[in-house]
Design a protein around this motif. Sequence first.
Motif, PDB file in Angstrom:
ATOM      1  N   VAL A  29       0.842  -1.308  -0.068  1.00 13.86           N
ATOM      2  CA  VAL A  29       0.170  -0.046   0.134  1.00 13.86           C
ATOM      3  C   VAL A  29       0.885   1.336  -0.067  1.00 13.86           C
ATOM      4  O   VAL A  29       0.479   2.400  -0.772  1.00 13.86           O
ATOM      5  N   PHE A  30       1.953   1.350   0.877  1.00 14.73           N
ATOM      6  CA  PHE A  30       2.459   2.546   1.136  1.00 14.73           C
ATOM      7  C   PHE A  30       3.296   3.066  -0.259  1.00 14.73           C
ATOM      8  O   PHE A  30       3.265   3.915  -0.628  1.00 14.73           O
ATOM      9  N   PRO A  31       4.135   2.137  -0.979  1.00 15.83           N
ATOM     10  CA  PRO A  31       4.584   2.624  -2.280  1.00 15.83           C
ATOM     11  C   PRO A  31       3.710   2.796  -3.224  1.00 15.83           C
ATOM     12  O   PRO A  31       3.816   3.704  -3.981  1.00 15.83           O
ATOM     13  N   VAL A  32       2.504   2.305  -3.345  1.00 18.54           N
ATOM     14  CA  VAL A  32       1.335   2.602  -4.165  1.00 18.54           C
ATOM     15  C   VAL A  32       1.072   4.042  -3.947  1.00 18.54           C
ATOM     16  O   VAL A  32       0.786   4.700  -5.010  1.00 18.54           O
ATOM     17  N   LEU A  33       0.769   4.612  -2.689  1.00 15.46           N
ATOM     18  CA  LEU A  33       0.383   5.552  -2.338  1.00 15.46           C
ATOM     19  C   LEU A  33       1.546   6.779  -2.881  1.00 15.46           C
ATOM     20  O   LEU A  33       0.919   7.720  -3.299  1.00 15.46           O
ATOM     21  N   LEU A  34       2.716   6.523  -2.551  1.00 14.99           N
ATOM     22  CA  LEU A  34       3.873   7.357  -2.892  1.00 14.99           C
ATOM     23  C   LEU A  34       3.834   7.472  -4.470  1.00 14.99           C
ATOM     24  O   LEU A  34       4.060   8.763  -4.956  1.00 14.99           O
ATOM     25  N   GLY A  35       3.586   6.356  -5.161  1.00 15.51           N
ATOM     26  CA  GLY A  35       3.615   6.580  -6.444  1.00 15.51           C
ATOM     27  C   GLY A  35       2.583   7.349  -6.956  1.00 15.51           C
ATOM     28  O   GLY A  35       2.780   8.075  -8.023  1.00 15.51           O
ATOM     29  N   THR A  36       1.237   7.110  -6.393  1.00 12.30           N
ATOM     30  CA  THR A  36       0.042   7.978  -7.132  1.00 12.30           C
ATOM     31  C   THR A  36       0.442   9.375  -6.680  1.00 12.30           C
ATOM     32  O   THR A  36       0.180  10.173  -7.680  1.00 12.30           O
ATOM     33  N   ILE A 228      -0.201   5.490 -11.919  1.00  7.25           N
ATOM     34  CA  ILE A 228       0.076   6.819 -12.592  1.00  7.25           C
ATOM     35  C   ILE A 228      -1.227   7.475 -12.887  1.00  7.25           C
ATOM     36  O   ILE A 228      -1.552   8.728 -12.608  1.00  7.25           O
ATOM     37  N   ALA A 229      -1.942   6.685 -13.274  1.00  6.93           N
ATOM     38  CA  ALA A 229      -3.618   7.135 -13.722  1.00  6.93           C
ATOM     39  C   ALA A 229      -4.205   7.639 -12.345  1.00  6.93           C
ATOM     40  O   ALA A 229      -4.762   8.933 -12.172  1.00  6.93           O
ATOM     41  N   VAL A 230      -3.979   6.987 -11.261  1.00  8.28           N
ATOM     42  CA  VAL A 230      -4.526   7.545 -10.149  1.00  8.28           C
ATOM     43  C   VAL A 230      -4.012   8.899  -9.595  1.00  8.28           C
ATOM     44  O   VAL A 230      -4.922   9.780  -9.365  1.00  8.28           O
ATOM     45  N   GLY A 231      -2.807   8.934  -9.809  1.00 10.55           N
ATOM     46  CA  GLY A 231      -2.323  10.501  -9.349  1.00 10.55           C
ATOM     47  C   GLY A 231      -2.881  11.612 -10.178  1.00 10.55           C
ATOM     48  O   GLY A 231      -3.346  12.688  -9.998  1.00 10.55           O
ATOM     49  N   ILE A 232      -2.933  11.388 -11.590  1.00 10.91           N
ATOM     50  CA  ILE A 232      -3.170  12.069 -12.708  1.00 10.91           C
ATOM     51  C   ILE A 232      -4.544  12.681 -12.361  1.00 10.91           C
ATOM     52  O   ILE A 232      -5.258  13.832 -12.588  1.00 10.91           O
ATOM     53  N   LEU A 233      -5.782  11.578 -12.464  1.00 15.40           N
ATOM     54  CA  LEU A 233      -7.067  11.668 -12.319  1.00 15.40           C
ATOM     55  C   LEU A 233      -7.353  12.597 -10.971  1.00 15.40           C
ATOM     56  O   LEU A 233      -8.339  13.348 -10.985  1.00 15.40           O
ATOM     57  N   LEU A 234      -6.353  12.207  -9.907  1.00 18.29           N
ATOM     58  CA  LEU A 234      -7.029  13.023  -8.522  1.00 18.29           C
ATOM     59  C   LEU A 234      -6.548  14.455  -8.864  1.00 18.29           C
ATOM     60  O   LEU A 234      -7.278  15.376  -8.166  1.00 18.29           O
ATOM     61  N   GLN A 235      -5.370  14.690  -9.517  1.00 18.10           N
ATOM     62  CA  GLN A 235      -4.990  16.163  -9.693  1.00 18.10           C
ATOM     63  C   GLN A 235      -6.209  16.967 -10.504  1.00 18.10           C
ATOM     64  O   GLN A 235      -6.406  17.957 -10.256  1.00 18.10           O
ATOM     65  N   ALA A 236      -6.756  15.971 -11.452  1.00 15.09           N
ATOM     66  CA  ALA A 236      -7.732  16.662 -12.148  1.00 15.09           C
ATOM     67  C   ALA A 236      -9.082  17.160 -11.515  1.00 15.09           C
ATOM     68  O   ALA A 236      -9.487  18.214 -11.354  1.00 15.09           O
ATOM     69  N   ALA A 237      -9.338  16.031 -10.623  1.00 17.14           N
ATOM     70  CA  ALA A 237     -10.627  16.057  -9.718  1.00 17.14           C
ATOM     71  C   ALA A 237     -10.419  17.560  -8.528  1.00 17.14           C
ATOM     72  O   ALA A 237     -11.080  18.133  -8.523  1.00 17.14           O
ATOM     73  N   ASP A 238      -9.233  17.450  -7.898  1.00 15.57           N
ATOM     74  CA  ASP A 238      -8.642  18.445  -7.257  1.00 15.57           C
ATOM     75  C   ASP A 238      -8.810  19.848  -7.828  1.00 15.57           C
ATOM     76  O   ASP A 238      -9.134  20.927  -7.279  1.00 15.57           O
ATOM     77  N   TYR A 239      -8.319  19.940  -9.111  1.00 21.29           N
ATOM     78  CA  TYR A 239      -8.391  21.305  -9.580  1.00 21.29           C
ATOM     79  C   TYR A 239      -9.867  21.930  -9.821  1.00 21.29           C
ATOM     80  O   TYR A 239      -9.840  23.034  -9.434  1.00 21.29           O
ATOM     81  N   PHE A 240     -10.509  21.144 -10.303  1.00 18.76           N
ATOM     82  CA  PHE A 240     -12.072  21.468 -10.405  1.00 18.76           C
ATOM     83  C   PHE A 240     -12.712  21.874  -9.270  1.00 18.76           C
ATOM     84  O   PHE A 240     -13.488  22.642  -9.107  1.00 18.76           O
ATOM     85  N   TYR A 241     -12.373  20.900  -8.046  1.00 19.27           N
ATOM     86  CA  TYR A 241     -12.848  21.043  -6.903  1.00 19.27           C
ATOM     87  C   TYR A 241     -12.435  22.126  -6.261  1.00 19.27           C
ATOM     88  O   TYR A 241     -13.273  23.111  -5.740  1.00 19.27           O
ATOM     89  N   PHE A 242     -11.042  22.800  -6.394  1.00 18.36           N
ATOM     90  CA  PHE A 242     -10.542  24.012  -5.831  1.00 18.36           C
ATOM     91  C   PHE A 242     -11.003  25.120  -6.522  1.00 18.36           C
ATOM     92  O   PHE A 242     -11.381  26.404  -6.005  1.00 18.36           O
ATOM     93  N   LYS A 243     -11.360  25.068  -8.030  1.00 16.30           N
ATOM     94  CA  LYS A 243     -11.894  26.217  -8.608  1.00 16.30           C
ATOM     95  C   LYS A 243     -13.157  26.198  -8.234  1.00 16.30           C
ATOM     96  O   LYS A 243     -13.469  27.587  -8.146  1.00 16.30           O
ATOM     97  N   ALA A 244     -13.906  25.513  -7.781  1.00 11.17           N
ATOM     98  CA  ALA A 244     -15.428  25.588  -7.432  1.00 11.17           C
ATOM     99  C   ALA A 244     -15.202  26.357  -6.177  1.00 11.17           C
ATOM    100  O   ALA A 244     -16.081  27.184  -5.893  1.00 11.17           O
ATOM    101  N   LEU A 245     -14.630  26.112  -5.180  1.00 10.68           N
ATOM    102  CA  LEU A 245     -14.394  26.660  -3.878  1.00 10.68           C
ATOM    103  C   LEU A 245     -13.752  28.005  -3.981  1.00 10.68           C
ATOM    104  O   LEU A 245     -14.126  28.986  -3.037  1.00 10.68           O
ATOM    105  N   GLN A 246     -13.256  28.447  -5.171  1.00 15.80           N
ATOM    106  CA  GLN A 246     -12.849  29.855  -5.366  1.00 15.80           C
ATOM    107  C   GLN A 246     -14.075  30.924  -5.528  1.00 15.80           C
ATOM    108  O   GLN A 246     -13.956  32.068  -5.241  1.00 15.80           O
ATOM    109  N   ASP A 247     -15.041  30.193  -5.755  1.00 12.37           N
ATOM    110  CA  ASP A 247     -16.564  31.022  -5.895  1.00 12.37           C
ATOM    111  C   ASP A 247     -16.953  31.635  -4.563  1.00 12.37           C
ATOM    112  O   ASP A 247     -17.111  30.511  -3.692  1.00 12.37           O
ATOM    113  N   PRO A 248     -16.870  32.682  -4.109  1.00  9.37           N
ATOM    114  CA  PRO A 248     -17.496  33.065  -2.797  1.00  9.37           C
ATOM    115  C   PRO A 248     -18.746  32.495  -2.512  1.00  9.37           C
ATOM    116  O   PRO A 248     -19.149  32.578  -1.206  1.00  9.37           O
TER     117      PRO A 248
END
Length: 300
Positions: A29-36, A228-248
């Motif tokens: 689990v730990f190296p998988v998490l580090l890799g993602t 690799i896919a996990v890491g990229i997909l998570l960053q894409a999700a976080d980007y849209f989530y944070f963009k949504a949070l920028q709206d007051p």
Amino acid sequence: MWMYLGLLAALFLGLHNLCKKHAVQGNEVFPVLLGTVSSGFLFVAAFYGLSIFYPDYALEHGYNFQKISWQIHGFIVIKSAIMASSWILAYQALKHLPITIVTPIRSAGPFFTFIGAILIYQEQPSPLQWIGFFLIIFSVMLYSKIGKKEGINFKRNKWIFAIIGATFLGASSGLYDKFLIQNLSLNPQTLQFWFCLYTILILLIILSITWFPHAEKRKAFKFRWSIIAVGILLQAADYFYFKALQDPDALIMLLSAIKRSQILIAVVVGGLVFKEQNKRKKLVPLAGIMIGVFLILYSN
């Protein structure tokens, strides 16, 4: 607009969960998490490099990274510690439990966020929002009964407690995100870059104790494309989530609930891909969770 950004985040999170289940099956689990996390960091770092070498082009296309104080770095380190703990618990649970059990329990995250949003940010829920959240909790309880048919005792299985702990920490991080984005005025890419970097450092410390010194554990690790896919997909999700949070006008309680629509992908598609049991019975509480999300989305 922020609600649609939340739905985009949910889409990428659903795909991320499927890849994550594939990455941890029979793996360390730990190296998988580090890799993602590392793959996600390299994805964001490419844009960071673009902002350094081609600043005008990056600024024109919204890839600007802010210069932040050491105090703000400290706030980001706290987020990294919270999420590193949440991910460690979640990955361990996902390795030992069916995805159709893990994902619905994670869907209770909006309930914790809901309470925090009321106490901390004084967000005001409507009666329909109350109904929606309690419907989600009831549906998760129904999942626990189905889980017992798969040999999973929710009172004695330690991985159930692990995923509950991961859910609580994840909800806490969601509340903290609103503070980082709105109160500290961090933009998504700046937060993602430093958050990933500090999380990698935390994981390296943990792995230096639990994994790197043990040759048998290193040999047991299997690299898979899904890491690799996990890491990229998570960053894409976080980007849209944070963009949504920028709206007051964005409400963290509603965004948290909207993100739970990811379970439609995880339970239906994941159940078919990983051939897990009782898929039809799980559609009943799944419907309850989806109705709860619908009530939250359209209560206003």
